[in-house]
Design a protein around this motif. Structure first.
Motif, PDB file in Angstrom:
ATOM      1  N   VAL A   9       4.909   4.734 -22.349  1.00  0.00           N
ATOM      2  CA  VAL A   9       3.585   4.965 -21.765  1.00  0.00           C
ATOM      3  C   VAL A   9       3.654   5.934 -20.592  1.00  0.00           C
ATOM      4  N   TRP A  10       4.451   5.589 -19.555  1.00  0.00           N
ATOM      5  CA  TRP A  10       4.435   6.371 -18.319  1.00  0.00           C
ATOM      6  C   TRP A  10       5.199   7.689 -18.422  1.00  0.00           C
ATOM      7  N   SER A  11       6.313   7.695 -19.132  1.00  0.00           N
ATOM      8  CA  SER A  11       7.154   8.883 -19.156  1.00  0.00           C
ATOM      9  C   SER A  11       6.861   9.812 -20.325  1.00  0.00           C
ATOM     10  N   LEU A  12       6.146   9.311 -21.344  1.00  0.00           N
ATOM     11  CA  LEU A  12       5.966  10.129 -22.544  1.00  0.00           C
ATOM     12  C   LEU A  12       4.491  10.339 -22.913  1.00  0.00           C
ATOM     13  N   VAL A  63      10.273  -2.932 -14.140  1.00  0.00           N
ATOM     14  CA  VAL A  63      11.355  -2.104 -13.584  1.00  0.00           C
ATOM     15  C   VAL A  63      11.167  -0.641 -13.971  1.00  0.00           C
ATOM     16  N   MET A  64      10.894  -0.385 -15.249  1.00  0.00           N
ATOM     17  CA  MET A  64      10.704   0.989 -15.701  1.00  0.00           C
ATOM     18  C   MET A  64       9.448   1.590 -15.087  1.00  0.00           C
ATOM     19  N   MET A  65       8.399   0.814 -14.965  1.00  0.00           N
ATOM     20  CA  MET A  65       7.165   1.294 -14.355  1.00  0.00           C
ATOM     21  C   MET A  65       7.409   1.705 -12.897  1.00  0.00           C
ATOM     22  N   MET A  66       8.134   0.873 -12.144  1.00  0.00           N
ATOM     23  CA  MET A  66       8.427   1.194 -10.745  1.00  0.00           C
ATOM     24  C   MET A  66       9.290   2.439 -10.636  1.00  0.00           C
ATOM     25  N   LEU A  67      10.290   2.571 -11.534  1.00  0.00           N
ATOM     26  CA  LEU A  67      11.153   3.756 -11.501  1.00  0.00           C
ATOM     27  C   LEU A  67      10.343   5.025 -11.731  1.00  0.00           C
ATOM     28  N   ASP A  68       9.461   4.971 -12.717  1.00  0.00           N
ATOM     29  CA  ASP A  68       8.716   6.177 -13.067  1.00  0.00           C
ATOM     30  C   ASP A  68       7.726   6.566 -11.972  1.00  0.00           C
ATOM     31  N   VAL A  69       7.034   5.587 -11.427  1.00  0.00           N
ATOM     32  CA  VAL A  69       6.050   5.887 -10.379  1.00  0.00           C
ATOM     33  C   VAL A  69       6.719   6.282  -9.067  1.00  0.00           C
ATOM     34  N   ALA A  70       7.800   5.584  -8.720  1.00  0.00           N
ATOM     35  CA  ALA A  70       8.487   5.854  -7.452  1.00  0.00           C
ATOM     36  C   ALA A  70       9.226   7.179  -7.472  1.00  0.00           C
ATOM     37  N   LEU A  71       9.874   7.493  -8.593  1.00  0.00           N
ATOM     38  CA  LEU A  71      10.669   8.716  -8.682  1.00  0.00           C
ATOM     39  C   LEU A  71       9.892   9.877  -9.264  1.00  0.00           C
ATOM     40  N   GLY A  72       8.885   9.561 -10.091  1.00  0.00           N
ATOM     41  CA  GLY A  72       8.146  10.644 -10.756  1.00  0.00           C
ATOM     42  C   GLY A  72       7.130  11.293  -9.862  1.00  0.00           C
ATOM     43  N   LEU A 111      13.700  21.722 -17.555  1.00  0.00           N
ATOM     44  CA  LEU A 111      14.516  22.931 -17.480  1.00  0.00           C
ATOM     45  C   LEU A 111      13.708  24.187 -17.786  1.00  0.00           C
ATOM     46  N   SER A 112      12.660  24.041 -18.588  1.00  0.00           N
ATOM     47  CA  SER A 112      11.829  25.203 -18.910  1.00  0.00           C
ATOM     48  C   SER A 112      10.984  25.636 -17.718  1.00  0.00           C
ATOM     49  N   GLY A 113      10.694  24.701 -16.823  1.00  0.00           N
ATOM     50  CA  GLY A 113       9.907  25.009 -15.642  1.00  0.00           C
ATOM     51  C   GLY A 113       8.439  25.220 -15.910  1.00  0.00           C
ATOM     52  N   SER A 114       7.988  24.910 -17.120  1.00  0.00           N
ATOM     53  CA  SER A 114       6.587  25.183 -17.443  1.00  0.00           C
ATOM     54  C   SER A 114       5.892  24.013 -18.128  1.00  0.00           C
ATOM     55  N   ALA A 115       6.434  22.829 -17.942  1.00  0.00           N
ATOM     56  CA  ALA A 115       5.871  21.680 -18.647  1.00  0.00           C
ATOM     57  C   ALA A 115       5.406  20.580 -17.698  1.00  0.00           C
ATOM     58  N   GLN A 116       5.269  20.881 -16.409  1.00  0.00           N
ATOM     59  CA  GLN A 116       4.770  19.919 -15.427  1.00  0.00           C
ATOM     60  C   GLN A 116       5.625  18.657 -15.352  1.00  0.00           C
ATOM     61  N   ILE A 117       6.925  18.783 -15.601  1.00  0.00           N
ATOM     62  CA  ILE A 117       7.843  17.651 -15.526  1.00  0.00           C
ATOM     63  C   ILE A 117       8.818  17.902 -14.384  1.00  0.00           C
ATOM     64  N   THR A 118       8.909  16.967 -13.451  1.00  0.00           N
ATOM     65  CA  THR A 118       9.764  17.128 -12.284  1.00  0.00           C
ATOM     66  C   THR A 118      11.168  16.583 -12.565  1.00  0.00           C
ATOM     67  N   ALA A 119      12.113  16.996 -11.719  1.00  0.00           N
ATOM     68  CA  ALA A 119      13.472  16.485 -11.843  1.00  0.00           C
ATOM     69  C   ALA A 119      13.495  14.975 -11.631  1.00  0.00           C
ATOM     70  N   ALA A 120      12.689  14.492 -10.681  1.00  0.00           N
ATOM     71  CA  ALA A 120      12.644  13.058 -10.409  1.00  0.00           C
ATOM     72  C   ALA A 120      12.069  12.287 -11.599  1.00  0.00           C
ATOM     73  N   GLY A 121      11.059  12.862 -12.239  1.00  0.00           N
ATOM     74  CA  GLY A 121      10.468  12.205 -13.403  1.00  0.00           C
ATOM     75  C   GLY A 121      11.451  12.119 -14.558  1.00  0.00           C
TER      76      GLY A 121
END
Length: 235
Positions: free
Chosen positions: A26-29, A226-235, A112-122
């Motif tokens: 849900v959160w990451s994909l 746990v996964m929800m907290m990781l994604d929100v906190a790091l993403g 890695l593409s830098g054009s997909a609105q995805i951060t390193a933390a996410g």
């Protein structure tokens, strides 16, 4: 641990892994897939919808094409085969790991593409969550192999081999990054559909049948949070 997992421990591990996979889907994909299609306006859900169903159908196809067997089942799934029971148990978990490796690869390809609105933390949040739930998955396959009579070294190797598909799938996806980026919403949701197929078709039944089903449910909630907290906190 000794030669086998207790029913409570196995349900706990299965529930935790399922919770992590659902939250990651849900959160990451799925949410990033919809966000990246925002330019489509009211139709922004369409790429996620299409990719999701392709992922579900892809895992359904693999489920019917690859001979495998689950620990608590005496019935072989997929085509008829003369493979050993232990080999088919490893193949069952390998099927689970295919979408996980693809999910990590797609997210890092976008970063890695830098054009997909995805951060390193996410990207790190997703890979960390998948890594955490690989601990219980490894135990779920290695301990039953040990109970089947395999030596510790071979049972350990079986658990490792079942997860080897993850880095391979992730690497291949990353190498194809420049071709994936234009269709990133479809690939993100594809991985989500494949993972949710695994959760609903395999993990949830394993954690909820018979006694101690509430244990699996509680650990599902724990893995999800746990996964929800990781994604929100790091993403």
């Amino acid at each position: 641990m000794r030669r086998s997992l207790s029913d409570v421990v196995q349900r706990s591990l299965t529930g935790f892994a399922a919770g992590v996979m659902v939250a990651a889907s849900v959160w990451s994909l799925l949410i990033p897939a919809i966000d990246q299609a925002a330019a489509m306006g009211h139709w922004a859900f369409l790429p996620a919808f299409i990719g999701f169903w392709i992922g579900v159908l892809f895992l359904l196809l693999l489920d019917h094409a690859v001979p495998h067997i689950h620990q608590n089942s005496g019935q072989t799934e997929g085509p008829a085969s003369r493979l050993q029971r232990t080999t088919m148990m490893v193949l069952a978990v390998t099927l689970h790991n295919i979408p996980e490796g693809m999910a990590v690869g797609v997210v890092y390809a976008g970063y890695l593409s830098g054009s997909a609105q995805i951060t390193a933390a996410g990207a790190m949040a997703l890979s960390l969550g998948i890594a955490i739930q690989n601990f219980p998955e490894g135990a779920i396959i290695s301990m039953p192999l040990r109970a089947e009579g395999l030596k510790k070294s071979r049972a350990f190797a079986g658990g490792v081999l079942s997860g080897a598909v993850e880095p391979v799938g992730a690497l291949l996806t990353i190498l194809a990054a420049e071709h994936i980026v234009p269709a990133m919403p479809y690939f993100l949701s594809f991985a989500a559909g494949a993972m949710l197929y695994v959760v609903v078709e395999e993990l949830i039944p394993e954690m909820s049948q018979g006694k101690h089903s509430n244990v699996g449910t509680v650990f599902f909630a724990l893995g999800f949070s746990v996964m929800m907290m990781l994604d929100v906190a790091l993403g």
